[in-house]
Design a protein around this motif. Structure first.
Motif, PDB file in Angstrom:
ATOM      1  N   ALA A 349       6.815  -3.113  -4.055  1.00 13.11           N
ATOM      2  CA  ALA A 349       6.694  -1.817  -3.390  1.00 13.11           C
ATOM      3  C   ALA A 349       7.787  -0.859  -3.858  1.00 13.11           C
ATOM      4  N   ALA A 350       9.004  -1.368  -4.022  1.00  9.20           N
ATOM      5  CA  ALA A 350      10.110  -0.514  -4.459  1.00  9.20           C
ATOM      6  C   ALA A 350       9.899  -0.015  -5.887  1.00  9.20           C
ATOM      7  N   ILE A 351       9.371  -0.861  -6.761  1.00  8.77           N
ATOM      8  CA  ILE A 351       9.112  -0.457  -8.146  1.00  8.77           C
ATOM      9  C   ILE A 351       8.037   0.623  -8.184  1.00  8.77           C
ATOM     10  N   VAL A 352       6.956   0.418  -7.424  1.00  6.37           N
ATOM     11  CA  VAL A 352       5.884   1.418  -7.372  1.00  6.37           C
ATOM     12  C   VAL A 352       6.429   2.752  -6.867  1.00  6.37           C
ATOM     13  N   GLU A 353       7.214   2.720  -5.807  1.00  7.06           N
ATOM     14  CA  GLU A 353       7.773   3.946  -5.233  1.00  7.06           C
ATOM     15  C   GLU A 353       8.673   4.666  -6.236  1.00  7.06           C
ATOM     16  N   GLU A 354       9.469   3.885  -6.981  1.00  3.28           N
ATOM     17  CA  GLU A 354      10.382   4.475  -7.970  1.00  3.28           C
ATOM     18  C   GLU A 354       9.603   5.146  -9.109  1.00  3.28           C
ATOM     19  N   ILE A 355       8.538   4.482  -9.574  1.00  3.10           N
ATOM     20  CA  ILE A 355       7.718   5.073 -10.636  1.00  3.10           C
ATOM     21  C   ILE A 355       7.048   6.348 -10.140  1.00  3.10           C
ATOM     22  N   GLN A 356       6.533   6.317  -8.922  1.00  9.93           N
ATOM     23  CA  GLN A 356       5.890   7.515  -8.358  1.00  9.93           C
ATOM     24  C   GLN A 356       6.881   8.667  -8.218  1.00  9.93           C
ATOM     25  N   ARG A 357       8.084   8.349  -7.796  1.00  9.66           N
ATOM     26  CA  ARG A 357       9.080   9.395  -7.560  1.00  9.66           C
ATOM     27  C   ARG A 357       9.598  10.009  -8.854  1.00  9.66           C
ATOM     28  N   THR A 358       9.845   9.167  -9.861  1.00  9.89           N
ATOM     29  CA  THR A 358      10.502   9.660 -11.073  1.00  9.89           C
ATOM     30  C   THR A 358       9.535  10.115 -12.161  1.00  9.89           C
ATOM     31  N   LEU A 359       8.305   9.583 -12.152  1.00  6.58           N
ATOM     32  CA  LEU A 359       7.371   9.891 -13.235  1.00  6.58           C
ATOM     33  C   LEU A 359       6.107  10.611 -12.773  1.00  6.58           C
ATOM     34  N   GLU A 360       5.865  10.645 -11.480  1.00  6.95           N
ATOM     35  CA  GLU A 360       4.735  11.363 -10.904  1.00  6.95           C
ATOM     36  C   GLU A 360       3.407  11.065 -11.629  1.00  6.95           C
ATOM     37  N   PRO A 361       3.018   9.787 -11.709  1.00  8.72           N
ATOM     38  CA  PRO A 361       1.748   9.451 -12.359  1.00  8.72           C
ATOM     39  C   PRO A 361       0.563   9.928 -11.524  1.00  8.72           C
ATOM     40  N   ASP A 362      -0.589  10.091 -12.159  1.00  6.11           N
ATOM     41  CA  ASP A 362      -1.802  10.436 -11.422  1.00  6.11           C
ATOM     42  C   ASP A 362      -2.220   9.282 -10.510  1.00  6.11           C
ATOM     43  N   SER A 363      -1.990   8.060 -10.985  1.00  2.00           N
ATOM     44  CA  SER A 363      -2.272   6.889 -10.149  1.00  2.00           C
ATOM     45  C   SER A 363      -1.466   5.707 -10.648  1.00  2.00           C
ATOM     46  N   ILE A 364      -1.193   4.789  -9.745  1.00  2.72           N
ATOM     47  CA  ILE A 364      -0.570   3.514 -10.107  1.00  2.72           C
ATOM     48  C   ILE A 364      -1.154   2.444  -9.200  1.00  2.72           C
ATOM     49  N   GLU A 365      -1.684   1.387  -9.815  1.00  2.00           N
ATOM     50  CA  GLU A 365      -2.261   0.273  -9.064  1.00  2.00           C
ATOM     51  C   GLU A 365      -1.612  -1.020  -9.523  1.00  2.00           C
ATOM     52  N   VAL A 366      -1.519  -1.962  -8.601  1.00  2.00           N
ATOM     53  CA  VAL A 366      -0.967  -3.273  -8.921  1.00  2.00           C
ATOM     54  C   VAL A 366      -2.043  -4.320  -8.669  1.00  2.00           C
ATOM     55  N   PHE A 367      -2.281  -5.149  -9.682  1.00  4.40           N
ATOM     56  CA  PHE A 367      -3.265  -6.233  -9.571  1.00  4.40           C
ATOM     57  C   PHE A 367      -2.517  -7.568  -9.647  1.00  4.40           C
ATOM     58  N   PRO A 368      -2.386  -8.277  -8.522  1.00  9.48           N
ATOM     59  CA  PRO A 368      -1.717  -9.590  -8.535  1.00  9.48           C
ATOM     60  C   PRO A 368      -2.681 -10.688  -8.979  1.00  9.48           C
ATOM     61  N   ASP A 369      -2.185 -11.904  -8.953  1.00 12.58           N
ATOM     62  CA  ASP A 369      -3.023 -13.089  -9.238  1.00 12.58           C
ATOM     63  C   ASP A 369      -3.701 -12.996 -10.592  1.00 12.58           C
ATOM     64  N   LEU A 370      -2.929 -12.592 -11.592  1.00 13.81           N
ATOM     65  CA  LEU A 370      -3.456 -12.442 -12.950  1.00 13.81           C
ATOM     66  C   LEU A 370      -3.027 -13.639 -13.791  1.00 13.81           C
ATOM     67  N   ALA A 371      -3.960 -14.166 -14.569  1.00 12.92           N
ATOM     68  CA  ALA A 371      -3.657 -15.218 -15.534  1.00 12.92           C
ATOM     69  C   ALA A 371      -3.702 -14.627 -16.938  1.00 12.92           C
ATOM     70  N   ILE A 372      -2.795 -15.085 -17.800  1.00 15.93           N
ATOM     71  CA  ILE A 372      -2.736 -14.617 -19.179  1.00 15.93           C
ATOM     72  C   ILE A 372      -3.061 -15.795 -20.099  1.00 15.93           C
ATOM     73  N   ILE A 373      -3.975 -15.581 -21.035  1.00 22.59           N
ATOM     74  CA  ILE A 373      -4.354 -16.616 -21.993  1.00 22.59           C
ATOM     75  C   ILE A 373      -4.133 -16.078 -23.399  1.00 22.59           C
ATOM     76  N   ALA A 374      -3.442 -16.855 -24.232  1.00 20.20           N
ATOM     77  CA  ALA A 374      -3.202 -16.491 -25.626  1.00 20.20           C
ATOM     78  C   ALA A 374      -4.038 -17.386 -26.525  1.00 20.20           C
ATOM     79  N   THR A 375      -4.784 -16.771 -27.419  1.00 19.78           N
ATOM     80  CA  THR A 375      -5.518 -17.489 -28.455  1.00 19.78           C
ATOM     81  C   THR A 375      -4.811 -17.211 -29.774  1.00 19.78           C
ATOM     82  N   VAL A 376      -4.287 -18.258 -30.404  1.00 23.36           N
ATOM     83  CA  VAL A 376      -3.352 -18.106 -31.516  1.00 23.36           C
ATOM     84  C   VAL A 376      -3.943 -18.686 -32.789  1.00 23.36           C
ATOM     85  N   GLY A 377      -3.729 -17.984 -33.900  1.00 22.35           N
ATOM     86  CA  GLY A 377      -4.161 -18.486 -35.198  1.00 22.35           C
ATOM     87  C   GLY A 377      -3.879 -17.483 -36.296  1.00 22.35           C
TER      88      GLY A 377
END
Length: 435
Positions: A349-377
């Protein structure tokens, strides 16, 4: 002839029988002249690693409690090995001295390092080898980078033809204190030693026969990887392929020493070789690995691409809260930042608030529970339609992609999905490219 450096992991040193297997491996090839050891690992599923027991001792001391009920279990582990092998070493005196030193120096890193220290003392006595103390030979900067003088110092100590044993996992920092690497750091010690003596090979002995193309708990009977590059290893290890510490490649990579991942319990079986470069083959994908529990910050702002310093300012917000960035896919008017959820704690919440205050984005959303998969070659760059095939394979299983990121080197494609689809996505990618 420089020879071979062998590092043996905790499961390879768990009891007297494993010590015997290690000795047989060393004696089978006279070029194996430097041995790096971990602390004894688990003997069975419900057992505890010696390092974990030592860390319990640290916690007890921190609370001003008695350590002997736990330390006696450590004592028993080492005494059992010494007695079973009839090692000519006063093991009780060594263990008493170690206990005294722990009580005098209740620093976490010092206590955690004693498992490797005791194991190396036992192994050196049993083999009639030289014991090399890392605190006198491996010098570390405050950020755990290796001080350049380490390599020449180790080279001088290991210049004799006699067999040498080095405890893994620790060295000495700039203030003269024993400092440990992160867990699994004996792999790094082995790499440092291999570079110091300009070894022909760095053999890393463990309880598996090298790397598999995917986690066998997710893809049963996943194929063996016979050969991969340092770069491919780094990508796979970082994303969760835990056979080798992801930082162990750096010392040997700089001088081109190959690493071989071998199985202590099957020394003549298959293994994985890690090299600087390799020949391409008809298999586009080298391996697939991933981790769960990331969070995605999606920031949108019109004409973002024309705002000089926008990305830097976003990253400064995360830096100010002590949160490191794992991935950062971007577009013209949007920017995504992927971080490990565990690093966020209660800072979202603090990070989102700081980004909104200092950078004034049109929108900012946070998506938790994300998995990252790397396919390497390394062959992916030459494979027309690779990204399309991967995305289609995942889509056929009804899995939505939240992140798609093809690295600048084009030998690693990363996707982000919901945690709940992690196993299914890995299987889909594996079956698409491996069969």
């Amino acid at each position: 002839m420089p020879g071979i450096v062998c590092k043996f992991g905790g499961t390879s040193l768990a009891d007297a029988d494993q010590f015997r297997r290690v000795r047989a491996i060393i004696e089978a090839n006279p070029d194996r002249r430097v041995i790096v050891v971990s602390a004894p690992g688990k003997r069975f599923a419900q057992d505890q690693k010696v390092t974990d027991l030592l860390l319990i001792c640290y916690d007890l001391l921190d609370k001003h409690l008695e350590i002997d009920p736990v330390y006696n279990r450590i004592r028993e582990r080492f005494r059992d090995i010494a007695v079973a092998l009839a090692i000519e070493l006063d093991i009780d005196a060594l263990l008493d001295d170690t206990r005294t030193r722990i009580l005098k120096n209740p620093a976490r890193d010092f206590i955690a390092s004693r498992g490797e220290y005791l194991t190396a003392k036992l192994m050196a006595a049993w083999l009639g080898a030289d014991f090399i103390e890392p605190a006198d030979a491996i010098f570390l900067l405050d950020d755990l980078r290796v001080h350049p003088k380490t390599y020449q110092h180790l080279s001088n100590l290991l210049s004799t033809k006699k067999l040498s044993v080095v405890p893994g996992f620790y060295g000495k920092n700039e203030r003269g204190r024993i400092t440990t690497f992160s867990r699994g750091g004996s792999d790094i010690t082995g790499s440092i030693v291999a570079r110091a003596i300009a070894a022909d090979i760095y053999e890393n002995w463990t309880d598996v026969s090298g790397f598999l193309m995917a986690d066998p708990r997710i893809v049963p009977n996943a194929r063996q990887i016979d050969e991969l590059t340092y770069k491919e290893l780094r990508e796979l290890a970082y994303m969760g392929a835990t056979v080798l510490h992801d930082e162990a490649v750096f010392p040997v990579r700089e001088v081109g020493i190959p690493i071989e991942i071998r199985n202590t319990n099957d020394p003549h079986g298959p293994f994985t070789r890690i090299v600087a470069t390799r020949q391409l083959n008809d298999r586009v994908v080298t391996g697939i690995a991933g981790r769960k529990d990331f969070a995605l910050f999606q920031i949108e702002k019109d004409l973002m691409n024309k705002m000089i310093g926008f990305g830097r300012r976003v990253l400064q917000v995360f830096e100010s809260y002590g949160v490191s960035i794992d991935h950062m896919p971007t577009g013209i008017d949007n920017m995504s930042v992927v971080v490990r959820a565990g690093n966020l704690e209660d800072k979202t919440a603090a990070i989102v608030e700081e980004i909104q205050r200092t950078l004034e984005p049109d929108s900012i959303e946070v998506f938790p529970d994300l998995a990252i998969i790397a396919t390497v070659g390394i062959g992916m760059i030459h494979c027309v339609g690779f990204a399309g095939r991967l995305c289609s394979a995942v889509a056929r299983h009804g899995i939505n992609l939240r992140v798609i990121d093809l690295g600048a080197s084009e030998d690693n494609m990363i996707i982000g999905i919901d945690n709940r689809h992690f196993d299914a996505a890995i299987r889909a990618i594996y079956h698409e490219f491996v069969g």
